[in-house]
Design a protein around this motif. Structure first.
Motif, mmCIF file in Angstrom:
data_model
loop_
_atom_site.group_PDB
_atom_site.id
_atom_site.type_symbol
_atom_site.label_atom_id
_atom_site.label_comp_id
_atom_site.label_asym_id
_atom_site.label_seq_id
_atom_site.Cartn_x
_atom_site.Cartn_y
_atom_site.Cartn_z
ATOM 1 N N SER A 128 0.832 -1.206 0.000
ATOM 2 C CA SER A 128 0.000 0.000 0.000
ATOM 3 C C SER A 128 0.868 1.257 0.000
ATOM 4 C CB SER A 128 -0.919 0.002 1.224
ATOM 5 O OG SER A 128 -1.806 -1.109 1.183
ATOM 6 N N THR A 129 1.976 1.216 0.729
ATOM 7 C CA THR A 129 2.892 2.357 0.750
ATOM 8 C C THR A 129 3.517 2.577 -0.620
ATOM 9 O OG1 THR A 129 3.375 1.890 3.076
ATOM 10 C CG2 THR A 129 4.908 3.327 1.896
ATOM 11 N N ILE A 130 3.905 1.484 -1.277
ATOM 12 C CA ILE A 130 4.503 1.594 -2.614
ATOM 13 C C ILE A 130 3.485 2.152 -3.599
ATOM 14 C CG2 ILE A 130 5.525 0.274 -4.506
ATOM 15 C CD1 ILE A 130 6.574 -1.683 -2.392
ATOM 16 N N VAL A 131 2.237 1.713 -3.497
ATOM 17 C CA VAL A 131 1.196 2.194 -4.406
ATOM 18 C C VAL A 131 0.939 3.682 -4.177
ATOM 19 C CG1 VAL A 131 -1.248 1.981 -4.999
ATOM 20 C CG2 VAL A 131 0.135 -0.070 -4.647
ATOM 21 N N ASP A 132 0.978 4.119 -2.920
ATOM 22 C CA ASP A 132 0.810 5.551 -2.640
ATOM 23 C C ASP A 132 1.868 6.374 -3.369
ATOM 24 O OD1 ASP A 132 -1.357 5.080 -1.067
ATOM 25 O OD2 ASP A 132 -0.246 5.094 0.831
ATOM 26 N N LYS A 133 3.106 5.897 -3.360
ATOM 27 C CA LYS A 133 4.176 6.609 -4.068
ATOM 28 C C LYS A 133 3.929 6.597 -5.577
ATOM 29 C CE LYS A 133 7.736 5.711 -0.596
ATOM 30 N NZ LYS A 133 9.061 5.107 -0.328
ATOM 31 N N LEU A 134 3.404 5.459 -6.093
ATOM 32 C CA LEU A 134 3.134 5.361 -7.528
ATOM 33 C C LEU A 134 2.058 6.363 -7.947
ATOM 34 C CD1 LEU A 134 3.207 3.943 -10.326
ATOM 35 C CD2 LEU A 134 1.457 2.388 -9.427
ATOM 36 N N THR A 135 0.956 6.389 -7.187
ATOM 37 C CA THR A 135 -0.135 7.293 -7.561
ATOM 38 C C THR A 135 0.288 8.758 -7.429
ATOM 39 O OG1 THR A 135 -0.963 7.073 -5.289
ATOM 40 C CG2 THR A 135 -1.940 5.651 -6.969
ATOM 41 N N THR A 136 1.135 9.046 -6.439
ATOM 42 C CA THR A 136 1.655 10.413 -6.317
ATOM 43 C C THR A 136 2.472 10.785 -7.542
ATOM 44 O OG1 THR A 136 1.706 10.240 -3.903
ATOM 45 C CG2 THR A 136 3.072 11.948 -4.906
#
Length: 678
Positions: free
Chosen positions: A148-156
């Motif tokens: 979930s943390t990695i996905v947050d960085k991706l969407t940012t």
């Protein structure tokens, strides 16, 4: 029994058969199983994210911008994500299907681009319906929390990229509109300039007329100004001459008695100097006579004592004593003080005589020069009276000439005023038309008119005005390299801890000997140190050569690992030797405490406050920090203090082991039959 003999005895016991040798080999491999294998599994997980299935839903229907351009931003974002191969993107038709896949674990997460994505991106072109474009993400921590943390960085990152692209396009259109406005204002400025040129031609005729009258007025004005200056100068000359005459007359009056007074002063100074000279001569003669009398008295006393000695009235010693007493009385006491006072006063009188002579000479020179000064003052006073009378006559004549020049200048000014009013009317019209043309041209110059390259550059800055410059003083080459300091240190502690399962901290044979306690303690520790050195060396070779850790200081890192092995082995051996089987539980507790307080993953400052004390007291945190500096190439100034600290932990372990030897030298029933054995 020597220390090395005790250590060799335990090592020989552990390698006396096949099974003990295999045990030692297995214990040596424990750090590899924990440290190297874990690092191998997590060496670079970010490069394998493309193995994770992720749902991608594109429902965007596209939009048309205000200038008629078709925009399909959703498809463009989806295409860039797929081409990047960061995740294994799976195209899914509907949002419901994607959410179901995330819920069941089929997809790690879902990225959904809604139908109005492009429409909202172009909506700022209409002030009434502007809306933000949305990217919807569905995650499920049950699939993986860190994901979930990695996905947050991706969407940012996707958000920033889309915002930058849209911002660049919008800014480019805005700058193009500025260019159009600039061109139209340039044309308007050219028309206003032509009008101003016509009005300027009319003004030139009136200027020529005014120039003639202005020259006449100027000439008359200059003549009048010159006459005023002459009048002012004549008045100043007359006033100054009168003041000079008055001043010199007063000076002449007050200096009439100056020659006689200066001569009287010289005579008086000469008399004072003569009197002081006579006084000085008498005083100096008196001082000389006093000194001569004092010396004569000393001589007569010496001769008298000599005759008394020759007459056997006094002994030589008595005569010497009498002379010494006389000299002492002359050197100190009232007589000596009086002599010193007389000599000091004589010196001051000499200074007074010399000073009065110098004053007399100066007064004589002043009296000789005073008559000549008096004659010069008288002559100057007479000349000043003549100058004052001539200056007054000149000022009266200049006043008449100035009055005539003033009347001439007034007439010329009236004539020039009429011509000036005529020119002013034409000038106002010319200035108004020229101001209009200039302001339009100036406004056109202030409106930006960028070329294509400038529009592209400025659009990029407007869309992304801030960039971050990242300077890394020391950097881990991979995710595994970032975890290496923590897990290598942890693996080393665990590997040494496993040694107490098969090796004896202190042998019963050594306890039964009469060797000193410290020798038995060191002899029990050396086998642990030997095996832990092999563990540290093998672990270092594997992570360097097999995993490719590539530390900045490989040799220093290995030596630092040996220092850590020395401290860890001393502490673990000392604790277990002192506490017996419960000591193994203590070592395990120390492991857990250091696991959470050493700052191996998150900074140790983020842990609860009680664990800060644990970090400061136990050695693992310092070893992790030192390993980071050696692996990443950071500042090495803290390595030497850390090694000294590890030496201190080693001495602490040796002290506990020595205390254990002293304790176990005396056998009890618990020694023969312990309450617990692990």
């Amino acid at each position: 029994m020597t220390v090395l003999r005790l250590a060799r005895s335990e090592l020989k016991r552990m390698t006396s058969g096949l099974l003990p040798k295999l045990t030692i080999l297995a214990l040596t491999m424990v750090p590899l199983l924990y440290g190297a294998v874990y690092l191998y599994a997590n060496w670079d997980p970010y490069s394998n994210l493309d193995q994770i299935d992720a749902a991608l839903v594109v429902e965007d229907t596209g939009a048309t911008s205000a200038d008629g351009t078709e925009l399909h931003a959703g498809a463009k974002v989806a295409e860039s994500l797929v081409e990047a191969h960061l995740f294994n993107w799976k195209s899914v038709a509907t949002t419901a299907e994607a959410d179901e896949g995330v819920s069941t674990g089929k997809y790690a997460f879902a990225l959904k681009i809604p139908a109005d994505f492009s429409t909202n991106l172009v909506s700022p072109g209409s002030f009434d319906s502007a809306s933000q474009a949305m990217l919807n993400v569905t995650t499920n921590d049950a699939n993986n929390y860190l994901l979930s943390t990695i996905v947050d960085k991706l969407t940012t990152a996707v958000h920033n990229t889309v915002a930058k692209d849209v911002g660049e396009e919008t800014a480019n259109k805005l700058l193009t509109g500025f260019g159009t406005i600039h061109s139209q204002m340039v044309k308007a400025g050219e028309g206003a300039g032509q009008l101003a040129d016509g009005v300027a031609t009319l003004r030139d005729g009136t200027v020529t007329l005014h120039q003639g009258t202005a020259e006449l007025s100027s000439g008359a004005g200059e003549l009048y100004a010159g006459q005023l200056q002459l009048l002012d100068g004549a008045n100043q000359l007359s006033t100054g001459a009168g003041q000079l005459s008055s001043g010199l007359a007063e000076l002449n009056s007050k200096t009439a008695t100056l020659p006689g007074s200066s001569q009287a002063l010289a005579d008086g100074a000469a008399q004072v100097a003569a009197g002081n000279a006579q006084l000085n001569t008498k005083v100096q003669d008196a001082v000389a006579q006093l000194d001569a009398a004092d010396q004569g008295l000393r001589t007569r006393l010496s001769e008298s004592t000599k005759r008394l000695v020759e007459s056997n009235v006094l002994t030589p010693e008595q005569a010497t004593t009498i002379l010494a007493d006389f000299d002492a009385a002359a050197a100190t006491g009232p007589v000596a003080d009086a002599k010193d006072k007389i000599h000091a006063d004589a010196a001051q009188i000499q200074q007074l005589s010399d000073g009065s002579a110098a004053v007399s000479a100066g007064a004589t020179q002043l009296a000789a020069a005073t008559p000549a000064l008096r004659d010069a003052i008288v002559q100057a006073s007479g000349g000043a009276n003549q100058l004052s009378a001539g200056a007054a006559t000149l000022a009266a004549g200049q006043q008449s000439a100035t009055d005539g020049a003033g009347r001439l200048s007034a007439g010329a000014v009236k004539l020039d005023g009429g011509a000036g009013q005529l020119e002013a009317g034409a000038g106002t019209a010319a200035e108004g038309s020229r101001t209009l043309a200039d302001e339009i041209s100036k406004g056109a110059g202030q409106v930006p008119h960028p070329d294509d390259a400038q529009k592209a550059s400025v659009s990029q800055v407007i869309a992304d005005p801030v960039s971050v410059g990242n300077v890394s003083q020391a950097r881990a080459n991979s995710y595994g390299a970032g975890l290496a300091p923590f897990f290598l240190t942890l693996a080393l502690w665990i590997g040494i801890f496993m040694l107490v399962q098969a090796m004896r901290p202190i042998t019963q044979r050594a306890l039964a000997s009469n060797a000193p306690a410290w020798k038995i303690a060191v002899g029990g520790w050396l086998p642990f140190l030997a095996v832990s050195v092999v563990q540290a060396t093998l672990l270092t070779l594997v992570v360097d050569l097999a995993l490719g850790l590539d530390p900045a200081h490989p040799v220093l890192m290995w030596l630092f690992m040996l220092a850590a092995a020395m401290a860890f082995s001393a502490i673990i051996q000392g604790v277990v030797a002192l506490l017996g089987s419960p000591g193994k539980l203590v070592v395990l507790i120390l492991l857990v405490l250091q696991l959470v307080s050493s700052g191996g993953t998150f900074p140790w400052q983020t842990t609860p406050a009680p664990l800060h004390v644990v970090h400061e007291v136990l050695p693992m945190g310092y070893v992790v920090t030192g390993m980071r500096h050696l692996i990443y190439g950071a500042d090495l100034s803290m390595i030497v203090p850390t090694v000294l600290g590890l030496l201190g932990y080693t001495l602490l372990g040796a002290a506990m082991s020595t205390l254990a030897v002293r304790k176990h030298k005396f056998w009890t029933l618990k020694t023969l039959k312990p309450e617990i054995a692990v």
